[in-house]
Write a protein that holds these residues in place. Structure first.
Motif, PDB file in Angstrom:
ATOM      1  N   VAL A   1       0.853  -1.184   0.000  1.00 42.93           N
ATOM      2  CA  VAL A   1       0.000   0.000   0.000  1.00 42.93           C
ATOM      3  C   VAL A   1       0.892   1.239   0.000  1.00 42.93           C
ATOM      4  CG1 VAL A   1      -0.225   0.077   2.544  1.00 42.93           C
ATOM      5  CG2 VAL A   1      -1.973   1.167   1.115  1.00 42.93           C
ATOM      6  N   VAL A   2       0.491   2.251  -0.775  1.00 43.86           N
ATOM      7  CA  VAL A   2       1.214   3.526  -0.817  1.00 43.86           C
ATOM      8  C   VAL A   2       0.643   4.431   0.268  1.00 43.86           C
ATOM      9  CG1 VAL A   2       1.740   5.576  -2.196  1.00 43.86           C
ATOM     10  CG2 VAL A   2       1.706   3.317  -3.281  1.00 43.86           C
ATOM     11  N   LEU A   3       1.519   4.994   1.084  1.00 41.70           N
ATOM     12  CA  LEU A   3       1.129   5.848   2.212  1.00 41.70           C
ATOM     13  C   LEU A   3       1.728   7.238   1.998  1.00 41.70           C
ATOM     14  CD1 LEU A   3       2.054   3.233   4.968  1.00 41.70           C
ATOM     15  CD2 LEU A   3      -0.263   3.737   4.163  1.00 41.70           C
ATOM     16  N   ASP A   4       0.897   8.237   1.899  1.00 48.09           N
ATOM     17  CA  ASP A   4       1.394   9.595   1.689  1.00 48.09           C
ATOM     18  C   ASP A   4       1.784  10.253   3.012  1.00 48.09           C
ATOM     19  OD1 ASP A   4       0.992   9.609  -1.096  1.00 48.09           O
ATOM     20  OD2 ASP A   4      -1.149  10.015  -0.814  1.00 48.09           O
TER      21      ASP A   4
ATOM     22  N   GLY B   1       8.409  -4.669   4.614  1.00 48.96           N
ATOM     23  CA  GLY B   1       9.348  -3.632   4.185  1.00 48.96           C
ATOM     24  C   GLY B   1       8.694  -2.260   4.195  1.00 48.96           C
ATOM     25  N   LEU B   2       9.475  -1.256   4.548  1.00 51.91           N
ATOM     26  CA  LEU B   2       9.050   0.158   4.445  1.00 51.91           C
ATOM     27  C   LEU B   2      10.006   0.836   3.488  1.00 51.91           C
ATOM     28  CD1 LEU B   2       7.204   2.425   5.714  1.00 51.91           C
ATOM     29  CD2 LEU B   2       6.868   0.161   6.645  1.00 51.91           C
ATOM     30  N   TRP B   3       9.460   1.414   2.440  1.00 50.04           N
ATOM     31  CA  TRP B   3      10.252   1.993   1.338  1.00 50.04           C
ATOM     32  C   TRP B   3       9.865   3.457   1.246  1.00 50.04           C
ATOM     33  CZ3 TRP B   3       9.674   4.068  -3.612  1.00 50.04           C
ATOM     34  CH2 TRP B   3      10.630   3.757  -4.603  1.00 50.04           C
ATOM     35  N   ILE B   4      10.744   4.338   1.722  1.00 53.16           N
ATOM     36  CA  ILE B   4      10.395   5.755   1.881  1.00 53.16           C
ATOM     37  C   ILE B   4      11.041   6.585   0.774  1.00 53.16           C
ATOM     38  CG2 ILE B   4      10.458   7.729   3.455  1.00 53.16           C
ATOM     39  CD1 ILE B   4      10.932   5.616   5.743  1.00 53.16           C
ATOM     40  N   ALA B   5      10.205   7.280   0.004  1.00 53.53           N
ATOM     41  CA  ALA B   5      10.693   8.082  -1.122  1.00 53.53           C
ATOM     42  C   ALA B   5      11.240   9.419  -0.617  1.00 53.53           C
ATOM     43  CB  ALA B   5       9.557   8.319  -2.118  1.00 53.53           C
TER      44      ALA B   5
ATOM     45  N   ASP C   1       9.081   7.256 -14.753  1.00 55.09           N
ATOM     46  CA  ASP C   1      10.268   7.685 -15.503  1.00 55.09           C
ATOM     47  C   ASP C   1      11.578   7.368 -14.784  1.00 55.09           C
ATOM     48  OD1 ASP C   1       8.721   8.669 -17.558  1.00 55.09           O
ATOM     49  OD2 ASP C   1       8.605  10.682 -16.711  1.00 55.09           O
ATOM     50  N   ASN C   2      11.580   7.499 -13.453  1.00 55.65           N
ATOM     51  CA  ASN C   2      12.859   7.338 -12.743  1.00 55.65           C
ATOM     52  C   ASN C   2      12.938   6.067 -11.893  1.00 55.65           C
ATOM     53  OD1 ASN C   2      11.263   8.088 -10.565  1.00 55.65           O
ATOM     54  ND2 ASN C   2      12.666   9.671  -9.795  1.00 55.65           N
ATOM     55  N   GLY C   3      12.068   5.095 -12.160  1.00 58.25           N
ATOM     56  CA  GLY C   3      12.259   3.770 -11.548  1.00 58.25           C
ATOM     57  C   GLY C   3      11.454   3.486 -10.307  1.00 58.25           C
ATOM     58  N   CYS C   4      10.178   3.868 -10.275  1.00 60.81           N
ATOM     59  CA  CYS C   4       9.329   3.523  -9.124  1.00 60.81           C
ATOM     60  C   CYS C   4       9.115   2.006  -9.061  1.00 60.81           C
ATOM     61  CB  CYS C   4       7.978   4.240  -9.214  1.00 60.81           C
ATOM     62  SG  CYS C   4       6.867   3.626 -10.517  1.00 60.81           S
ATOM     63  N   LEU C   5       8.540   1.542  -7.961  1.00 65.09           N
ATOM     64  CA  LEU C   5       8.248   0.123  -7.800  1.00 65.09           C
ATOM     65  C   LEU C   5       7.024  -0.282  -8.622  1.00 65.09           C
ATOM     66  CD1 LEU C   5       8.702  -0.232  -3.926  1.00 65.09           C
ATOM     67  CD2 LEU C   5      10.307  -0.952  -5.704  1.00 65.09           C
TER      68      LEU C   5
ATOM     69  N   LYS D   1       7.472  12.515  -2.923  1.00 65.42           N
ATOM     70  CA  LYS D   1       8.509  12.757  -1.919  1.00 65.42           C
ATOM     71  C   LYS D   1       7.893  12.782  -0.526  1.00 65.42           C
ATOM     72  CE  LYS D   1      11.964  16.291  -0.700  1.00 65.42           C
ATOM     73  NZ  LYS D   1      12.565  17.576  -1.107  1.00 65.42           N
ATOM     74  N   GLY D   2       8.463  12.001   0.380  1.00 67.98           N
ATOM     75  CA  GLY D   2       7.952  11.929   1.757  1.00 67.98           C
ATOM     76  C   GLY D   2       6.947  10.828   1.977  1.00 67.98           C
ATOM     77  N   GLY D   3       6.439  10.241   0.894  1.00 67.69           N
ATOM     78  CA  GLY D   3       5.528   9.114   1.003  1.00 67.69           C
ATOM     79  C   GLY D   3       6.290   7.807   1.147  1.00 67.69           C
ATOM     80  N   ALA D   4       5.563   6.725   1.409  1.00 63.32           N
ATOM     81  CA  ALA D   4       6.201   5.429   1.615  1.00 63.32           C
ATOM     82  C   ALA D   4       5.357   4.330   0.987  1.00 63.32           C
ATOM     83  CB  ALA D   4       6.381   5.162   3.111  1.00 63.32           C
ATOM     84  N   VAL D   5       6.007   3.203   0.730  1.00 69.49           N
ATOM     85  CA  VAL D   5       5.296   1.995   0.306  1.00 69.49           C
ATOM     86  C   VAL D   5       5.531   0.934   1.362  1.00 69.49           C
ATOM     87  CG1 VAL D   5       4.858   0.381  -1.565  1.00 69.49           C
ATOM     88  CG2 VAL D   5       5.882   2.598  -2.084  1.00 69.49           C
ATOM     89  N   LEU D   6       4.442   0.364   1.855  1.00 69.53           N
ATOM     90  CA  LEU D   6       4.513  -0.755   2.790  1.00 69.53           C
ATOM     91  C   LEU D   6       4.468  -2.034   1.961  1.00 69.53           C
ATOM     92  CD1 LEU D   6       4.435  -1.421   5.875  1.00 69.53           C
ATOM     93  CD2 LEU D   6       1.949  -1.574   5.646  1.00 69.53           C
TER      94      LEU D   6
END
Length: 292
Positions: free
Chosen positions: A18-21, A172-176, A183-187, A234-239
């Motif tokens: 899930v994407v978390l802003d 996993g926590l993946w914080i942008a 364009d720049n390689g998101c998941l 920027k500042g968001g995360a993916v769980l």
């Protein structure tokens, strides 16, 4: 308002991610990036990257040096480079700040800014919302995804590398730290793929043998059409669920995609595999998430 809502939990359980802003402010992202710039500026390049290799035997030693450097990095801050950034004398072909693939795997333990983010009330609240009883931090990484050369990450499941019995105990926590987009390689993810188990494991080989790790089983072939992009501001995360299949493409753009990522495991009724490459050490047992 809760950072992690009931709807977020539902989406995570259903899709495996899930994407978390709004986990971090723009300023917090910039502070983490600035601190990493200082770390990189002061880094000692590992000897196995600096040596001139001329023979097959020398190349084997280089490979072994890489493997030793990686497998003993769980309780250290170490540097991992993109391919082709050194010449045959071990000198940089690109500016050194543009040479790195990632820095890992114990930023959460030794770097105060990263420790603060990892143990933040939002992260602790998120873990409690997921029902994690005794979560510990396994590893952390700063991932650069350099402009033009940031390498592709092929489809995989984190549980291949971070295996538990039973499965389903690693998150996993993946914080942008910058916008992450197509364009720049998101998941990219295959939603729901966390329900199919794993088919491949990375394991330590018996002591005294080489290579130091090997794979058992085989990565499945995945239908490209099933992958869904997960752009993050920027500042968001993916769980990320430990068994969800995900990947990221080469960064062919002119924009970097800096990320701070870490993995947690609920130790309640869980066996951490002694065959995993990553093991707790005397210097750094896996630290509990619910303390600072």
């Amino acid at each position: 308002m809760d950072f992690m809502t009931d709807r977020n939990v539902q989406k995570y359980e259903q899709d495996g991610y899930v994407v978390l802003d709004g986990l971090l402010s723009s300023n917090e992202c910039d502070e983490l990036r600035q601190r990493m710039a200082e770390i990189v500026d002061q880094m000692d390049v590992p000897e196995h990257c600096r040596t001139t290799f001329s023979t097959y035997h020398d190349e084997q030693l280089k490979t072994q040096g890489n493997a030793d450097y990686f497998i003993s990095s769980g309780d250290k801050i170490r540097f991992f480079f993109e391919k082709g950034v050194f010449d045959d004398k071990g000198e940089f072909l690109v500016p050194k700040e543009r040479s790195l693939n990632k820095v890992g795997h114990a930023l959460h333990a030794y770097e105060p800014l990263y420790r603060k983010v990892t143990h933040s009330p939002k992260i602790q609240g998120l873990a409690k919302k997921l029902g994690l009883k005794c979560p510990v931090i396994l590893q952390s990484m700063y991932i650069f995804k350099q402009p033009g050369i940031g390498g592709e990450v092929t489809p995989h499941q984190d549980a291949t590398f971070l295996y538990t019995e039973p499965l389903g105990k690693v998150t996993g926590l993946w914080i942008a730290l910058e916008d992450a987009n197509i364009d720049n390689g998101c998941l990219w993810f295959i939603p729901g793929s966390q329900n199919s188990g794993i088919s491949r494991r990375m394991v330590r080989t018996p002591k005294g043998t080489y290579p130091l790790t090997d794979f058992t089983g085989k990565e499945q072939d995945y239908d490209e059409a099933k992958f869904v992009a997960a752009p993050v501001k920027k500042g968001g995360a993916v769980l990320i669920h430990g068994e969800v299949v995900h990947r990221s493409a080469l960064n062919a753009s002119e924009k970097s995609r800096h990320v701070y990522a870490f993995h947690i495991m609920d130790t309640q009724d869980t066996l951490w595999s002694p065959e995993n490459w990553l093991q707790p050490t005397e210097d750094l047992p896996f630290p509990p998430l619910y303390t600072k």
